[in-house]
Enzyme design. Structure first.
Site, PDB file in Angstrom:
ATOM      1  N   LYS A  17       7.501  -7.866 -70.079  1.00 33.08           N
ATOM      2  CA  LYS A  17       8.961  -7.747 -70.257  1.00 33.08           C
ATOM      3  C   LYS A  17       9.706  -8.295 -69.045  1.00 33.08           C
ATOM      4  CE  LYS A  17       8.769  -4.766 -74.124  1.00 33.08           C
ATOM      5  NZ  LYS A  17       8.801  -3.449 -74.741  1.00 33.08           N
ATOM      6  N   ARG A  22       0.767  -0.650 -74.662  1.00 29.82           N
ATOM      7  CA  ARG A  22       0.916  -1.777 -75.601  1.00 29.82           C
ATOM      8  C   ARG A  22       0.983  -3.054 -74.764  1.00 29.82           C
ATOM      9  NH1 ARG A  22       4.850  -4.888 -77.939  1.00 29.82           N
ATOM     10  NH2 ARG A  22       4.637  -5.324 -80.144  1.00 29.82           N
TER      11      ARG A  22
END
Ligand code: HH2
Length: 257
Positions: free
Chosen positions: A202, A238
């Site tokens: 991210k 994840r």
């Protein structure tokens, strides 16, 4: 949990697994590398994205799920019909970034199938969520939200022991919000359900490394975030780069053994 985005536009791996055979090969590689589960998704939720129609999402994910029959799979969708088809093809978890808010039929589909469910926090919606995220206290607000969504899921017939909770890193959050959520993860784990964290690649990771325009964090930066989350009580990570995470987490885990 390995990430398999069957999309043209996901922020870090868009287009890479658009062909079903490529997606299946990638997923099998992640399972070989030690992932316990692969998360197959046909709709990008990156900041600024619009949704995809049902038929297009099905067209993307169904052949991949067919190719992964018998493997541990989670389906990343907010649509009841996609979840219904996926669970019929053997998926065992529904990972819904809207925490059962987008499609009124989704909770019932998951409940009836006896599927695991991941409930994730998001402020706003993907198209606009990064415009001006604001919280008075991000951790207590995310915690209250997850508690409410857990109650809702259970009221719809989902078994509480099949639910995991996710603070939704990057979903309507600044870098500082994301860091605070990981720092105070034990407060979310105190709800009593396993916590899933998805910090992998991210853009906040690029911010930390002073790459102001970077939209994708590196694998090394992702591993750092995952280990920090693991040490604070995350149960499921994840991630896109499975082998790197499996090795790092094995070492972190050995320290606790
Ligand atoms: N992040 C993304 C998608 N789904 N699900 C959960 N539970 N938690 C997350 O943090 C999460 C998620 C976004 O990442 P990615 O799948 O790589 O990108 P895109 O949404 O652009 O496909």
């Amino acid at each position: 949990m390995g990430v398999v985005n069957v999309t043209p536009d996901s922020f870090s791996d868009g287009g890479v697994h658009l062909h079903p055979a490529a997606a299946v090969t990638a997923a099998l590689g992640m399972l070989d590398a030690g992932a316990a589960l692969v998360d197959v998704g046909g709709e990008s939720t990156r900041p600024g994205s619009d949704g995809v129609p049902l038929d297009e999402e099905l067209r993307r994910v169904v052949p991949v799920l067919e190719g992964l029959a018998g493997r541990p799979v989670s389906v990343d969708t907010a649509k009841a019909e996609v979840a219904r088809r996926a669970l019929g093809l053997g998926a065992e978890m529904v990972n819904d970034v809207t925490a059962l808010r987008a499609d009124p039929g989704l909770a019932g589909v998951a409940a009836e199938a006896g599927a695991y469910v991941c409930l994730m926090h998001m402020q706003g919606e993907p198209r606009t969520m990064q415009e001006s995220p604001h919280y008075d206290d991000v951790v207590s607000e995310v915690k209250a939200f997850l508690e409410e969504r857990l109650r809702f899921a259970v009221s719809e017939g989902v078994r509480e022991d099949l639910v995991c909770l996710d603070p939704g890193i990057g979903f309507g959050k600044t870098l500082e919000h994301n860091l605070e959520l990981v720092r105070r993860l034990p407060e979310l784990a105190a709800i009593g359900r396993p916590v899933l964290v998805g910090f992998s690649r991210k853009s906040s990771l690029a911010r930390i490394l002073d790459d102001a325009s970077g939209t994708v964090g590196t694998a090394h930066a992702s591993v750092g975030a995952a280990v920090a989350a693991y040490e604070r009580g995350a149960t499921i990570l994840r991630v896109h780069d499975v082998r790197e995470h499996v090795e790092a987490l094995a070492v972190a885990k050995a320290v606790y053994a």
